[in-house]
Design a protein around this motif. Structure first.
Motif, PDB file in Angstrom:
ATOM      1  N   ARG A  42      10.386  12.828   0.040  1.00  0.00           N
ATOM      2  CA  ARG A  42       9.039  13.264  -0.327  1.00  0.00           C
ATOM      3  C   ARG A  42       9.031  14.115  -1.603  1.00  0.00           C
ATOM      4  O   ARG A  42       8.169  13.966  -2.450  1.00  0.00           O
ATOM      5  CB  ARG A  42       8.463  14.064   0.860  1.00  0.00           C
ATOM      6  CG  ARG A  42       6.985  14.180   0.866  1.00  0.00           C
ATOM      7  CD  ARG A  42       6.471  14.479   2.263  1.00  0.00           C
ATOM      8  NE  ARG A  42       6.438  13.276   3.087  1.00  0.00           N
ATOM      9  CZ  ARG A  42       6.245  13.261   4.394  1.00  0.00           C
ATOM     10  NH1 ARG A  42       6.101  14.403   5.051  1.00  0.00           N
ATOM     11  NH2 ARG A  42       6.220  12.118   5.058  1.00  0.00           N
ATOM     12  N   LYS A  43      10.041  14.981  -1.739  1.00  0.00           N
ATOM     13  CA  LYS A  43      10.013  15.916  -2.876  1.00  0.00           C
ATOM     14  C   LYS A  43      10.186  15.210  -4.220  1.00  0.00           C
ATOM     15  O   LYS A  43       9.776  15.718  -5.251  1.00  0.00           O
ATOM     16  CB  LYS A  43      11.056  17.019  -2.685  1.00  0.00           C
ATOM     17  CG  LYS A  43      12.464  16.503  -2.578  1.00  0.00           C
ATOM     18  CD  LYS A  43      13.445  17.619  -2.243  1.00  0.00           C
ATOM     19  CE  LYS A  43      14.855  17.081  -2.116  1.00  0.00           C
ATOM     20  NZ  LYS A  43      14.968  15.806  -1.336  1.00  0.00           N
ATOM     21  N   ASP A  44      10.788  14.004  -4.193  1.00  0.00           N
ATOM     22  CA  ASP A  44      10.987  13.259  -5.448  1.00  0.00           C
ATOM     23  C   ASP A  44       9.731  12.504  -5.882  1.00  0.00           C
ATOM     24  O   ASP A  44       9.701  11.921  -6.950  1.00  0.00           O
ATOM     25  CB  ASP A  44      12.118  12.238  -5.286  1.00  0.00           C
ATOM     26  CG  ASP A  44      13.430  12.906  -4.918  1.00  0.00           C
ATOM     27  OD1 ASP A  44      13.607  14.074  -5.307  1.00  0.00           O
ATOM     28  OD2 ASP A  44      14.257  12.270  -4.231  1.00  0.00           O
ATOM     29  N   PHE A  45       8.738  12.448  -5.008  1.00  0.00           N
ATOM     30  CA  PHE A  45       7.572  11.606  -5.314  1.00  0.00           C
ATOM     31  C   PHE A  45       6.262  12.362  -5.104  1.00  0.00           C
ATOM     32  O   PHE A  45       5.340  11.845  -4.526  1.00  0.00           O
ATOM     33  CB  PHE A  45       7.607  10.326  -4.465  1.00  0.00           C
ATOM     34  CG  PHE A  45       8.733   9.395  -4.820  1.00  0.00           C
ATOM     35  CD1 PHE A  45       8.563   8.432  -5.812  1.00  0.00           C
ATOM     36  CD2 PHE A  45       9.962   9.495  -4.196  1.00  0.00           C
ATOM     37  CE1 PHE A  45       9.603   7.578  -6.163  1.00  0.00           C
ATOM     38  CE2 PHE A  45      11.018   8.641  -4.544  1.00  0.00           C
ATOM     39  CZ  PHE A  45      10.836   7.682  -5.536  1.00  0.00           C
ATOM     40  N   GLN A  46       6.225  13.632  -5.579  1.00  0.00           N
ATOM     41  CA  GLN A  46       4.976  14.379  -5.380  1.00  0.00           C
ATOM     42  C   GLN A  46       4.123  14.470  -6.636  1.00  0.00           C
ATOM     43  O   GLN A  46       3.248  15.316  -6.731  1.00  0.00           O
ATOM     44  CB  GLN A  46       5.244  15.758  -4.781  1.00  0.00           C
ATOM     45  CG  GLN A  46       6.451  16.466  -5.348  1.00  0.00           C
ATOM     46  CD  GLN A  46       6.598  17.850  -4.742  1.00  0.00           C
ATOM     47  OE1 GLN A  46       5.632  18.575  -4.558  1.00  0.00           O
ATOM     48  NE2 GLN A  46       7.825  18.216  -4.436  1.00  0.00           N
ATOM     49  N   ASN A  47       4.362  13.540  -7.579  1.00  0.00           N
ATOM     50  CA  ASN A  47       3.564  13.547  -8.805  1.00  0.00           C
ATOM     51  C   ASN A  47       2.641  12.349  -8.941  1.00  0.00           C
ATOM     52  O   ASN A  47       2.223  12.001 -10.037  1.00  0.00           O
ATOM     53  CB  ASN A  47       4.484  13.625 -10.030  1.00  0.00           C
ATOM     54  CG  ASN A  47       4.904  15.055 -10.297  1.00  0.00           C
ATOM     55  OD1 ASN A  47       4.114  15.979 -10.097  1.00  0.00           O
ATOM     56  ND2 ASN A  47       6.138  15.235 -10.703  1.00  0.00           N
ATOM     57  N   TYR A  48       2.339  11.703  -7.807  1.00  0.00           N
ATOM     58  CA  TYR A  48       1.432  10.559  -7.854  1.00  0.00           C
ATOM     59  C   TYR A  48       0.282  10.761  -6.863  1.00  0.00           C
ATOM     60  O   TYR A  48       0.477  11.334  -5.793  1.00  0.00           O
ATOM     61  CB  TYR A  48       2.155   9.276  -7.459  1.00  0.00           C
ATOM     62  CG  TYR A  48       3.219   8.830  -8.431  1.00  0.00           C
ATOM     63  CD1 TYR A  48       2.875   8.106  -9.574  1.00  0.00           C
ATOM     64  CD2 TYR A  48       4.556   9.128  -8.197  1.00  0.00           C
ATOM     65  CE1 TYR A  48       3.857   7.691 -10.466  1.00  0.00           C
ATOM     66  CE2 TYR A  48       5.550   8.715  -9.084  1.00  0.00           C
ATOM     67  CZ  TYR A  48       5.193   7.997 -10.213  1.00  0.00           C
ATOM     68  OH  TYR A  48       6.153   7.586 -11.090  1.00  0.00           O
ATOM     69  N   ILE A  49      -0.904  10.264  -7.260  1.00  0.00           N
ATOM     70  CA  ILE A  49      -2.001  10.195  -6.291  1.00  0.00           C
ATOM     71  C   ILE A  49      -2.544   8.769  -6.261  1.00  0.00           C
ATOM     72  O   ILE A  49      -2.368   8.006  -7.212  1.00  0.00           O
ATOM     73  CB  ILE A  49      -3.133  11.200  -6.604  1.00  0.00           C
ATOM     74  CG1 ILE A  49      -3.782  10.925  -7.960  1.00  0.00           C
ATOM     75  CG2 ILE A  49      -2.594  12.634  -6.534  1.00  0.00           C
ATOM     76  CD1 ILE A  49      -5.006  11.799  -8.231  1.00  0.00           C
ATOM     77  N   ARG A  50      -3.169   8.395  -5.136  1.00  0.00           N
ATOM     78  CA  ARG A  50      -3.635   7.025  -4.949  1.00  0.00           C
ATOM     79  C   ARG A  50      -5.156   6.944  -5.014  1.00  0.00           C
ATOM     80  O   ARG A  50      -5.850   7.707  -4.356  1.00  0.00           O
ATOM     81  CB  ARG A  50      -3.166   6.510  -3.572  1.00  0.00           C
ATOM     82  CG  ARG A  50      -3.411   5.032  -3.364  1.00  0.00           C
ATOM     83  CD  ARG A  50      -3.280   4.637  -1.898  1.00  0.00           C
ATOM     84  NE  ARG A  50      -4.479   4.977  -1.142  1.00  0.00           N
ATOM     85  CZ  ARG A  50      -4.736   4.542   0.092  1.00  0.00           C
ATOM     86  NH1 ARG A  50      -3.877   3.768   0.721  1.00  0.00           N
ATOM     87  NH2 ARG A  50      -5.851   4.897   0.707  1.00  0.00           N
ATOM     88  N   ASN A  85       0.877  -1.168   0.000  1.00  0.00           N
ATOM     89  CA  ASN A  85       0.000   0.000   0.000  1.00  0.00           C
ATOM     90  C   ASN A  85       0.912   1.214   0.000  1.00  0.00           C
ATOM     91  O   ASN A  85       1.738   1.328   0.910  1.00  0.00           O
ATOM     92  CB  ASN A  85      -0.881  -0.012   1.261  1.00  0.00           C
ATOM     93  CG  ASN A  85      -1.765   1.213   1.398  1.00  0.00           C
ATOM     94  OD1 ASN A  85      -1.873   2.024   0.507  1.00  0.00           O
ATOM     95  ND2 ASN A  85      -2.402   1.325   2.569  1.00  0.00           N
ATOM     96  N   PRO A  86       0.882   2.102  -0.963  1.00  0.00           N
ATOM     97  CA  PRO A  86      -0.133   2.347  -1.993  1.00  0.00           C
ATOM     98  C   PRO A  86       0.177   1.789  -3.381  1.00  0.00           C
ATOM     99  O   PRO A  86      -0.643   1.912  -4.285  1.00  0.00           O
ATOM    100  CB  PRO A  86      -0.082   3.880  -2.098  1.00  0.00           C
ATOM    101  CG  PRO A  86       1.389   4.179  -1.963  1.00  0.00           C
ATOM    102  CD  PRO A  86       1.895   3.193  -0.942  1.00  0.00           C
ATOM    103  N   LEU A  87       1.355   1.182  -3.576  1.00  0.00           N
ATOM    104  CA  LEU A  87       1.833   0.878  -4.929  1.00  0.00           C
ATOM    105  C   LEU A  87       1.199  -0.378  -5.528  1.00  0.00           C
ATOM    106  O   LEU A  87       0.971  -0.453  -6.730  1.00  0.00           O
ATOM    107  CB  LEU A  87       3.366   0.743  -4.867  1.00  0.00           C
ATOM    108  CG  LEU A  87       4.136   0.395  -6.112  1.00  0.00           C
ATOM    109  CD1 LEU A  87       3.924   1.449  -7.191  1.00  0.00           C
ATOM    110  CD2 LEU A  87       5.628   0.287  -5.781  1.00  0.00           C
ATOM    111  N   GLY A  88       0.917  -1.376  -4.681  1.00  0.00           N
ATOM    112  CA  GLY A  88       0.377  -2.633  -5.187  1.00  0.00           C
ATOM    113  C   GLY A  88       1.447  -3.637  -5.570  1.00  0.00           C
ATOM    114  O   GLY A  88       1.156  -4.692  -6.134  1.00  0.00           O
ATOM    115  N   LYS A  89       2.703  -3.330  -5.268  1.00  0.00           N
ATOM    116  CA  LYS A  89       3.785  -4.271  -5.603  1.00  0.00           C
ATOM    117  C   LYS A  89       3.660  -5.561  -4.801  1.00  0.00           C
ATOM    118  O   LYS A  89       3.418  -5.527  -3.592  1.00  0.00           O
ATOM    119  CB  LYS A  89       5.140  -3.635  -5.295  1.00  0.00           C
ATOM    120  CG  LYS A  89       6.325  -4.545  -5.630  1.00  0.00           C
ATOM    121  CD  LYS A  89       7.640  -3.890  -5.232  1.00  0.00           C
ATOM    122  CE  LYS A  89       8.823  -4.821  -5.473  1.00  0.00           C
ATOM    123  NZ  LYS A  89       9.019  -5.137  -6.904  1.00  0.00           N
ATOM    124  N   VAL A  90       3.826  -6.688  -5.494  1.00  0.00           N
ATOM    125  CA  VAL A  90       3.873  -7.991  -4.842  1.00  0.00           C
ATOM    126  C   VAL A  90       5.299  -8.505  -5.006  1.00  0.00           C
ATOM    127  O   VAL A  90       5.732  -8.796  -6.125  1.00  0.00           O
ATOM    128  CB  VAL A  90       2.855  -8.966  -5.476  1.00  0.00           C
ATOM    129  CG1 VAL A  90       2.945 -10.339  -4.837  1.00  0.00           C
ATOM    130  CG2 VAL A  90       1.428  -8.411  -5.334  1.00  0.00           C
TER     131      VAL A  90
END
Ligand code: PMP
Ligand code: GLN
Length: 382
Positions: free
Chosen positions: A353-361, A179-184
């Motif tokens: 955090r600043k490298d990953f602010q272009n995704y929403i869940r 959570n939140p990516l869904g990676k298994v």
């Protein structure tokens, strides 16, 4: 207040659940089903409530005996060796309490705990409350020319991970399906982690609350089942997640009893639920793609993240100035468009955090009517 809770008085669930409630929105934010648990589980719950006065009183402190017994039997079969119901299992109020107790029990002052990003947000404050220090290592997207991305394309660098282990490392936290990516995590990926745990004598805390929700043939592997890992792994599951209901004891025991008998057959809820969710997953992915929100197709869980960087929206709301881009976008989407989602940078440490602010869940454990309403909103505005 005590120093140990300084800076951890806020969390995204409080903030964004309130915001979604304040505006009338289609809610693909917080992760909970907006449909009922299966009827046999509801009946088990009623039976437990009506089952005489002993059902309302204290049970065995480490877990209700019928529940720990069936959990030992059920998961003994999954891991392929005997599990002691009264030694190896602890029943808690949700996975939240299990995580809290685990950190309190294992982490000493100044111990380091490695946390893989993106991570379920409570790990960080819980480590802090135990006096420990979070050490963060991100999964990074491996971008390949134009192909649709899936959560399997987000990987750890073995060297980067290895560099985080040192004599102060007490534990590592993994979450699969994530959570939140869904990676298994694949067996080979878990083996890299297991080898490091064994080499450095580190405990693995494995959050597997979405263990039954995998898609496209992705297979959930328990790191505790790898050689040398049983003794050093705390595996955390969730009755609430498994049966689409939270906090039940006797009913959860009966649910596992039924699964024990039906596992592998079409009547198994652990097959029916992912099958139902797979349709919803594809429905949401198709919709997001068609409006230019590139989804990362999850291999597991019931969340999907999507890239918002190509969307041009005017985010000049002064009340959100200075916040990360995804926070501002999600607030705008709630207030202006009536659709609730969750900003993904909340699942990263302050330094990343600043490298990953272009995704929403987006959460897709929702009625089709809810998903259709979300689709209408997305199509209208794009
Ligand atoms: N871990 C993860 C990864 C979660 O998404 C959640 C939220 N449901 C929890 C733990 C907490 O689960 P529970 O509802 O069983 O406390
Ligand atoms: N685990 C759920 C999610 O990730 C809900 C968390 C919560 O409400 N505290 O959305």
């Amino acid at each position: 207040h005590a120093r140990r809770i300084e800076g951890i008085d806020k969390n995204i669930w409080v903030e964004f659940t309130q915001l979604a409630a304040d505006y009338k929105v289609v809610n693909l934010g917080q992760g909970f089903p907006d449909f009922s648990p299966p009827s046999y589980i509801q009946e088990a719950f009623c039976k437990a409530v009506n089952g005489g006065c002993s059902m309302h009183q204290y049970t065995h402190a480490f877990g209700h005996p019928p529940l720990v017994s069936i959990l030992a039997k059920f998961f003994g079969r999954v891991v392929g060796h005997e599990i002691d119901a009264f030694e190896d299992i602890l029943v808690t109020v949700g996975a939240y309490q299990a995580l809290f107790c685990t950190f309190q029990a294992l982490v000493d002052e100044d111990d380091e705990v490695i946390i893989i990003e993106p991570f379920f947000d409570c790990y960080q404050p819980m480590v802090k409350m135990a006096g420990g220090k979070g050490v963060y290592v991100p999964l990074r997207p491996r971008v390949e020319g134009g192909k649709a991305l899936t959560s399997a394309d987000w990987v750890l660098s073995s060297e980067e991970l290895a560099s985080k282990f040192n004599p102060r490392t007490k534990a590592i936290v993994i979450n699969t399906p994530n959570n939140p990516l869904g990676k298994v995590y694949k067996r080979e990926e878990l083996q890299v982690i297991a080898d490091l745990c064994i080499k450095h004598d580190v405990v693995c805390i494995s959050d597997e609350v979405y263990e039954w929700l995998t898609y496209d043939g992705a297979k959930h592997v328990k790191i505790a089942s790898l050689p040398g890992m049983w003794e050093r792994t705390v595996t955390i599951g969730s009755g609430g997640k498994s049966f689409s209901a939270t906090g039940w004891k006797e009913a959860v025991a009966q649910g596992f009893q039924r699964e024990y008998e039906l596992f592998g057959t079409p009547e198994s809820y652990f097959l029916q639920l992912p099958e139902m969710l797979n349709h919803k997953r594809k429905k949401l992915a198709t919709c997001l793609e068609s409006v230019g929100l590139q989804p990362i197709l999850p291999e597991g869980g019931y969340f999907m993240i999507a890239d918002i960087s190509s969307l041009k929206v005017d985010l000049n709301d002064p009340s959100t100035q200075g916040e990360p881009h995804d926070y501002r976008f999600v607030k705008w989407l709630i207030k202006e468009k009536g659709l609730a989602t969750i900003p993904v940078s909340a699942f990263y440490s302050p330094e990343h955090r600043k490298d990953f602010q272009n995704y929403i869940r987006f959460c897709f454990v929702k009625e089709d009517s809810t998903l259709n309403a979300a689709e209408d909103i997305l199509r209208k505005w794009s």
